[in-house]
Enzyme design. Structure first.
Site, PDB file in Angstrom:
ATOM      1  N   SER A   1     -38.612   9.528  -8.085  1.00  0.00           N
ATOM      2  CA  SER A   1     -37.894  10.048  -7.057  1.00  0.00           C
ATOM      3  C   SER A   1     -37.598   9.379  -5.591  1.00  0.00           C
ATOM      4  O   SER A   1     -36.436   9.034  -5.143  1.00  0.00           O
ATOM      5  CB  SER A   1     -38.322  11.482  -6.503  1.00  0.00           C
ATOM      6  OG  SER A   1     -38.620  12.219  -7.812  1.00  0.00           O
TER       7      SER A   1
ATOM      8  N   HIS B   1     -36.582  14.152  -0.096  1.00  0.00           N
ATOM      9  CA  HIS B   1     -37.484  14.578  -1.344  1.00  0.00           C
ATOM     10  C   HIS B   1     -37.617  16.270  -1.444  1.00  0.00           C
ATOM     11  O   HIS B   1     -37.585  16.535  -2.497  1.00  0.00           O
ATOM     12  CB  HIS B   1     -38.851  13.929  -1.246  1.00  0.00           C
ATOM     13  CG  HIS B   1     -39.443  14.130  -2.675  1.00  0.00           C
ATOM     14  ND1 HIS B   1     -40.623  14.687  -2.741  1.00  0.00           N
ATOM     15  CD2 HIS B   1     -39.231  13.569  -3.893  1.00  0.00           C
ATOM     16  CE1 HIS B   1     -41.198  14.755  -3.942  1.00  0.00           C
ATOM     17  NE2 HIS B   1     -40.410  14.057  -4.564  1.00  0.00           N
TER      18      HIS B   1
ATOM     19  N   ARG C   1     -39.672  11.713   2.554  1.00  0.00           N
ATOM     20  CA  ARG C   1     -40.097  13.037   2.418  1.00  0.00           C
ATOM     21  C   ARG C   1     -39.240  14.120   2.734  1.00  0.00           C
ATOM     22  O   ARG C   1     -39.232  15.379   1.819  1.00  0.00           O
ATOM     23  CB  ARG C   1     -41.664  13.366   2.752  1.00  0.00           C
ATOM     24  CG  ARG C   1     -42.690  12.515   2.063  1.00  0.00           C
ATOM     25  CD  ARG C   1     -44.048  12.700   2.205  1.00  0.00           C
ATOM     26  NE  ARG C   1     -44.714  11.835   1.267  1.00  0.00           N
ATOM     27  CZ  ARG C   1     -45.214  12.075   0.088  1.00  0.00           C
ATOM     28  NH1 ARG C   1     -45.072  13.367  -0.381  1.00  0.00           N
ATOM     29  NH2 ARG C   1     -45.853  11.212  -0.470  1.00  0.00           N
TER      30      ARG C   1
END
Lengths: 216, 216
Positions: free
Chosen positions: B21, B47, B44
């Protein structure tokens, strides 16, 4: 207590903020093809994300809203994939009808079994959930592997959820898990693409419980 | 237990999924102007949202990353505006240095005082938080009123947070609260616009604690 100090009045109260937000959403969304009964879910998803693209990407099984509100009114439980979903769901309206919101991913037996099998806790938590749940609404916002496992269990005839709300977020497996859900002959609410997440799934469940409660 | 049934092996393990990812995110994000130390937070956040627009909208105070990682390593507490943020934050790396994650919005005294003042629990929870917290990282993902109140308390010299992560989502007051945060002379992480939310703030905190831990 010391934190009880001078008060500066708010110009807008929470209910007003929500009403004004919903009004903005309806205006900016404009034309759409969602039904009247689906729209409250779309509205709350946009409210929770400020993302019209995400709202427009929602897909409803024809029986999703009816199946969801009936399950809540029958007192069926809600299964959350992660704790963020569990704590975010408004419990009052679920418990009023005898249901509750469960999450199994941090249960010691689930953690132990996932370690033994070298697999994800999300997968094992779904296996435990189907044994603990009659019907039920599955609210999956985080783990694609939970959704993929639940779909497998449905296909094998071992799980019979009343409704699957499957909107995991992510770059690997999330969109694919939703594609599989779209082909399942079980009431579902999902969306096309990578977006989703715990707050989105919580918004959908809370919209459903409000609708269920209004029917009463 | 019955849920311990036959195992179908996963083709991809969780750590591999995360690595893959992050690789996709870096490739698709392309050129950007974030610094090397800011980038893990951006990564993040994307994500957790699958939203590059949201990731690109992040704004960092020049000292934000250093202030956040140092606060964690000093064992300062994290204050969450809502329970979803509280449960989402990885506690292990916070507790390792002596800190913890607190949320005050459902405390009986906060609820009582909010009722008495006819204001939001979010506002009162910030007033309680500043009395219970030395320095601290404030993680606000849901309530614009919490962020506005915290900013007011900072301006009055009553609150001295080490870092404010302010990314409430919404159509009324959310963007405005972030505009005010941008002008504050306190380390902050925020974003431009309406988007944000609990999962986004959790992603930022978890990125910081990972960075803090790597320094050790």
């Amino acid at each position: 207590m010391d934190f009880k100090t001078e008060f500066k009045p708010l110009t807008i109260q929470p209910q007003e903020i929500e009403n004004k937000s919903f009004q903005i959403i309806t205006e900016e969304l404009g034309a759409h093809s969602f039904s009247e009964e689906q729209y409250p879910v779309v509205q709350r998803v946009i409210h929770a994300s400020a993302d019209f693209e995400l709202g427009r990407s929602l897909v409803f099984h024809p029986k999703a809203i009816q199946a969801g509100t009936e399950a809540i009114r029958r007192g069926e439980n809600i299964v959350a994939d992660v704790q963020m979903v569990q704590v975010g769901i408004s419990k009052e309206r679920i418990r009023k009808y005898g249901g509750d919101v469960h999450v199994y991913i941090s249960d010691p037996d689930v953690m132990e079994e996932a370690k033994r099998l070298n697999t994800t806790r999300a997968i094992v938590s779904m296996r435990k959930a189907i044994e603990e749940t009659e019907g039920g609404i599955y609210a999956i916002g985080n783990a694609p592997t939970a959704l993929l496992e639940l779909i497998r269990l449905v296909k094998e005839g071992r799980a019979k959820p009343s409704l699957i709300i499957g909107m995991p977020v992510g770059f690997v497996s999330a969109a694919e898990s939703k594609d599989q859900l779209l082909k399942l002959d079980v009431p579902f609410i999902t969306n096309i693409g990578r977006k989703g997440g715990s707050t989105i799934v919580v918004a959908a469940v809370n919209a459903l419980s409000l609708m269920a409660d209004k029917q009463g």
